[in-house]
Design a protein around this motif. Structure first.
Motif, PDB file in Angstrom:
ATOM      1  N   PRO A  26      39.929  51.219  21.075  1.00 30.37           N
ATOM      2  CA  PRO A  26      41.220  51.837  21.409  1.00 30.37           C
ATOM      3  C   PRO A  26      41.538  51.756  22.896  1.00 30.37           C
ATOM      4  N   GLN A  27      40.492  51.688  23.721  1.00 31.26           N
ATOM      5  CA  GLN A  27      40.697  51.593  25.179  1.00 31.26           C
ATOM      6  C   GLN A  27      41.421  50.314  25.569  1.00 31.26           C
ATOM      7  N   LYS A  28      41.104  49.241  24.809  1.00 29.95           N
ATOM      8  CA  LYS A  28      41.610  47.932  25.222  1.00 29.95           C
ATOM      9  C   LYS A  28      42.753  47.426  24.352  1.00 29.95           C
ATOM     10  N   SER A  29      42.971  48.059  23.193  1.00 33.50           N
ATOM     11  CA  SER A  29      43.843  47.466  22.185  1.00 33.50           C
ATOM     12  C   SER A  29      45.233  47.109  22.711  1.00 33.50           C
ATOM     13  N   SER A  30      45.651  45.858  22.426  1.00 37.81           N
ATOM     14  CA  SER A  30      47.002  45.431  22.782  1.00 37.81           C
ATOM     15  C   SER A  30      47.852  45.410  21.523  1.00 37.81           C
ATOM     16  N   GLY A  31      47.203  45.731  20.379  1.00 38.59           N
ATOM     17  CA  GLY A  31      47.931  45.731  19.109  1.00 38.59           C
ATOM     18  C   GLY A  31      48.019  44.361  18.460  1.00 38.59           C
ATOM     19  N   ARG A  32      47.564  43.309  19.153  1.00 36.63           N
ATOM     20  CA  ARG A  32      47.640  41.965  18.549  1.00 36.63           C
ATOM     21  C   ARG A  32      46.494  41.791  17.563  1.00 36.63           C
ATOM     22  N   LYS A  33      46.819  41.169  16.440  1.00 36.40           N
ATOM     23  CA  LYS A  33      45.810  41.067  15.382  1.00 36.40           C
ATOM     24  C   LYS A  33      45.281  39.650  15.208  1.00 36.40           C
ATOM     25  N   LEU A  34      43.951  39.565  15.121  1.00 37.72           N
ATOM     26  CA  LEU A  34      43.273  38.282  14.938  1.00 37.72           C
ATOM     27  C   LEU A  34      42.703  38.203  13.527  1.00 37.72           C
ATOM     28  N   TYR A  35      42.949  37.065  12.873  1.00 39.20           N
ATOM     29  CA  TYR A  35      42.284  36.784  11.594  1.00 39.20           C
ATOM     30  C   TYR A  35      41.407  35.562  11.832  1.00 39.20           C
ATOM     31  N   THR A  63      41.925  41.608  11.500  1.00 35.48           N
ATOM     32  CA  THR A  63      42.512  41.977  10.222  1.00 35.48           C
ATOM     33  C   THR A  63      41.885  41.131   9.121  1.00 35.48           C
ATOM     34  N   ARG A  64      41.869  41.695   7.902  1.00 38.27           N
ATOM     35  CA  ARG A  64      41.353  40.977   6.740  1.00 38.27           C
ATOM     36  C   ARG A  64      42.426  40.113   6.112  1.00 38.27           C
ATOM     37  N   ASP A  65      43.693  40.325   6.537  1.00 35.78           N
ATOM     38  CA  ASP A  65      44.816  39.688   5.865  1.00 35.78           C
ATOM     39  C   ASP A  65      45.525  38.739   6.837  1.00 35.78           C
ATOM     40  N   TYR A  66      45.413  37.441   6.572  1.00 35.66           N
ATOM     41  CA  TYR A  66      46.013  36.484   7.525  1.00 35.66           C
ATOM     42  C   TYR A  66      47.525  36.631   7.605  1.00 35.66           C
ATOM     43  N   LYS A  67      48.121  37.199   6.523  1.00 32.95           N
ATOM     44  CA  LYS A  67      49.594  37.308   6.494  1.00 32.95           C
ATOM     45  C   LYS A  67      50.100  38.280   7.556  1.00 32.95           C
ATOM     46  N   ASN A  89      43.014  22.096   2.813  1.00 28.61           N
ATOM     47  CA  ASN A  89      43.668  22.844   1.730  1.00 28.61           C
ATOM     48  C   ASN A  89      43.974  24.264   2.176  1.00 28.61           C
ATOM     49  N   ARG A  90      43.046  24.835   2.900  1.00 33.44           N
ATOM     50  CA  ARG A  90      43.227  26.202   3.362  1.00 33.44           C
ATOM     51  C   ARG A  90      44.406  26.291   4.339  1.00 33.44           C
ATOM     52  N   LEU A  91      44.518  25.288   5.210  1.00 35.31           N
ATOM     53  CA  LEU A  91      45.625  25.289   6.178  1.00 35.31           C
ATOM     54  C   LEU A  91      46.973  25.303   5.452  1.00 35.31           C
ATOM     55  N   LYS A  92      47.052  24.584   4.330  1.00 36.33           N
ATOM     56  CA  LYS A  92      48.307  24.565   3.548  1.00 36.33           C
ATOM     57  C   LYS A  92      48.692  25.979   3.115  1.00 36.33           C
ATOM     58  N   GLU A  93      47.657  26.780   2.798  1.00 39.46           N
ATOM     59  CA  GLU A  93      47.952  28.143   2.347  1.00 39.46           C
ATOM     60  C   GLU A  93      48.516  29.012   3.473  1.00 39.46           C
ATOM     61  N   PHE A  94      48.250  28.622   4.725  1.00 42.14           N
ATOM     62  CA  PHE A  94      48.774  29.420   5.846  1.00 42.14           C
ATOM     63  C   PHE A  94      50.261  29.118   6.123  1.00 42.14           C
ATOM     64  N   GLU A  95      50.772  28.006   5.513  1.00 42.61           N
ATOM     65  CA  GLU A  95      52.126  27.554   5.865  1.00 42.61           C
ATOM     66  C   GLU A  95      53.211  28.604   5.628  1.00 42.61           C
ATOM     67  N   SER A  96      53.171  29.248   4.447  1.00 47.78           N
ATOM     68  CA  SER A  96      54.261  30.181   4.141  1.00 47.78           C
ATOM     69  C   SER A  96      54.196  31.408   5.058  1.00 47.78           C
ATOM     70  N   ALA A  97      52.969  31.831   5.433  1.00 51.01           N
ATOM     71  CA  ALA A  97      52.847  32.983   6.340  1.00 51.01           C
ATOM     72  C   ALA A  97      53.460  32.631   7.691  1.00 51.01           C
ATOM     73  N   ALA A  99      55.790  30.405   8.200  1.00 46.26           N
ATOM     74  CA  ALA A  99      57.242  30.275   8.044  1.00 46.26           C
ATOM     75  C   ALA A  99      57.899  31.650   8.180  1.00 46.26           C
ATOM     76  N   LYS A 100      57.242  32.669   7.639  1.00 50.85           N
ATOM     77  CA  LYS A 100      57.789  34.039   7.724  1.00 50.85           C
ATOM     78  C   LYS A 100      57.629  34.619   9.123  1.00 50.85           C
ATOM     79  N   ASN A 101      56.582  34.175   9.825  1.00 52.83           N
ATOM     80  CA  ASN A 101      56.298  34.726  11.156  1.00 52.83           C
ATOM     81  C   ASN A 101      56.080  33.567  12.138  1.00 52.83           C
ATOM     82  N   PRO A 102      57.160  32.971  12.639  1.00 53.25           N
ATOM     83  CA  PRO A 102      57.025  31.762  13.469  1.00 53.25           C
ATOM     84  C   PRO A 102      56.222  31.995  14.750  1.00 53.25           C
ATOM     85  N   GLY A 103      56.059  33.243  15.166  1.00 55.77           N
ATOM     86  CA  GLY A 103      55.278  33.540  16.380  1.00 55.77           C
ATOM     87  C   GLY A 103      53.777  33.497  16.139  1.00 55.77           C
TER      88      GLY A 103
END
Ligand code: SAM
Ligand code: SF4
Length: 467
Positions: A26-35, A63-67, A89-97, A99-103
């Protein structure tokens, strides 16, 4: 790939694609999430913990959820073609996430990143950042570049980087057993292998930092460490060799079990074997990849030992440590392998009677010496048929070996509750075989118990606690 279920966990099939989760600071948290998810050998899983440590320090949480992630990392393996296909194959699954979150920043780390370099950015439009195994300290900077709108690559290999000063965070573990990287890279040029190209030159980590890590783990309740390297027997730091290091770690505490992986048959010395015999807490178990039992094929593989040398090393193990468990890696259908040469591998297996094995059909890797020099001329169905023969033979030997453990008392470190039944504990004996036995409330995870083994399958010993 086939392996007998009691694996050394060097390559643990059940962990492929596992996401790493950390407590947030909590001391350092910037709120950005890494999967971050990892593939391949244990070295990659350990590296992901280093990556997570670096980014945690910059205020990331996991986070446990890449989305829902801001940064999605995939730590990759190149050892066989199907390992790379899995990542694509796994990278293909990240495509729609994305698309929803271009950042969202998508990064490829590890061996595939190193092998393909900036080509990855051309081939996979989704990917923003490509980072090789020696460049993880640069990650915060690379992420910043992507935030500013560029794509970023750092695949520089180093002759010095060992990440010795970064204590990896360990949260996906059982709290009892842990891996410690003692060296990086590989200087052996086995002709089939991509590792020297993706992980660079061999370098050994400062022994003091290794001993400190082992002591910190012991103080945190861990009771077993596995020292990791592509070729641990060539460990060398100033005047400290692998036998010396092994002893230093064994002396941390008699209650700390020490294992190691992988041993190269050309380098394993009698000094290492005597050190193992001398310290009760160094486990009597050696992973000694043979690859082939035929000397001509071993020469083409550039393994730098022949059949006789390998057998002599096995004889030395049996002489110096009579109760030692031995496991191996085998490749079937290497370039120009004849039926007779394949039978030499089977007869080597009969000679050694391995406790277990990882077994693979040869997969040609671009850029390796074999790809440049030899034709990949064994038809796929022949490679597969030979692999099946090797797997069947190993199954017989595993059962035979495990039967010799029945009726005896084994010292077992309790690793936790059995996956199959919450009424049973599980843990391994010295020889690295999984032992399952009914829970006894007097003992808990991390305790050593004496287990009388009453029966077995080809992969597990079944018994009960005595005393
Ligand atoms: N450094 C270790 C050694 O020398 O034994 C092993 C490293 S490698 C990550 C693990 C195993 O993958 C090897 O022992 C070998 O059996 C297998 N392997 C490596 N390259 C391969 C290839 N091109 N095709 C099939 N199996 C391969
Ligand atoms: Fe690859 Fe051979 Fe090095 Fe093992 S010793 S990582 S098989 S080159």
């Amino acid at each position: 790939m086939f392996e007998t279920p009691t694996s050394t966990k060097q390559h643990d099939e059940s962990r492929q694609g596992e996401a790493l989760i950390l407590e947030k600071d909590p001391q350092k948290s910037s709120g950005r999430k890494l999967y971050i998810e990892s593939y391949g050998c244990q070295m990659n899983f350990s590296d992901s913990e280093i990556v997570a440590s670096i980014l945690l320090d910059k205020g990331f949480e996991t986070t446990r959820d890449y989305k829902e992630a801001d940064v999605v990392f995939i730590n990759t393996c190149s050892i066989r073609e199907n390992a790379e296909q899995r990542v694509r194959n796994r990278l293909k699954e990240f495509e729609s996430a994305k698309a929803k979150n271009p950042g969202m920043v998508v990064g490829v780390l590890g061996c595939m990143a190193e092998r393909l370099k900036s080509k990855f950015l051309e081939e996979e439009k989704l990917v923003d950042v490509v980072v090789g195994p020696d460049a993880y300290r640069d990650l915060p900077n690379l992420i910043e570049k992507v935030d500013e709108g560029s794509r970023a690559v750092n695949v520089l290999l180093s002759r010095e980087e060992t990440y010795a000063d970064i204590s990896p965070v360990r949260l996906n573990t059982n709290g009892v057993t842990a891996f410690i990287s003692i060296m990086r890279g590989c200087d052996n040029m086995c002709s089939f292998c991509v590792v020297p190209f993706t992980r660079g030159r061999e370098r050994s980590r400062d022994p003091q930092s290794i001993v400190k890590e082992a002591r910190d783990l012991f103080d945190a309740g861990y009771r077993e460490v596995t020292l990791l390297g592509q070729n641990v027997d060539s460990y060398k730091y100033e005047n400290i060799n692998f036998a010396n290091l092994l002893q230093m770690v064994a002396l941390v505490d008699p209650l700390l079990r020490v294992r190691f992986s992988t041993s190269h048959p050309k380098d394993i010395t009698d000094e290492v074997l005597h050190t193992m015999a001398k310290h009760e807490n160094i486990c009597k178990y050696i992973h000694l990849p043979v690859q082939s039992g035929n000397s001509r094929i071993l020469k083409l593989m550039n393994r730098t030992y022949d059949r006789e040398w390998y057998m002599e090393r096995v004889d030395a193990i049996r002489r110096i440590i009579p109760d030692c468990g031995i496991s191996t890696d085998v490749i079937t259908g290497f370039c120009s392998e004849t039926e007779e040469e394949h039978r030499d591998t089977l007869s080597m297996m009969d000679y050694v009677k391995y406790d277990f094995a990882y077994m693979f059909a040869y997969s040609e890797r671009p850029g390796t010496l074999a790809a440049k020099r030899y034709a990949d001329d064994i038809p796929e169905e022949v490679k597969k048929r030979r692999l099946t023969e090797v797997v069947d033979r190993q199954r017989e030997h595993s059962l035979e070996r495990l039967k010799t453990y029945v009726g005896k008392v084994h010292k077992v470190l309790i690793e936790g509750t059995s996956k199959r039944s919450d009424k049973d504990y599980c843990g391994r004996n010295d020889q690295n075989t999984m032992v399952v036995f009914p829970i006894d409330e007097r003992y808990k995870k991390g305790d050593y118990v004496d287990v009388h083994v009453e029966s077995c399958t080809s992969a597990t010993l079944i018994g009960r606690i005595i005393g």
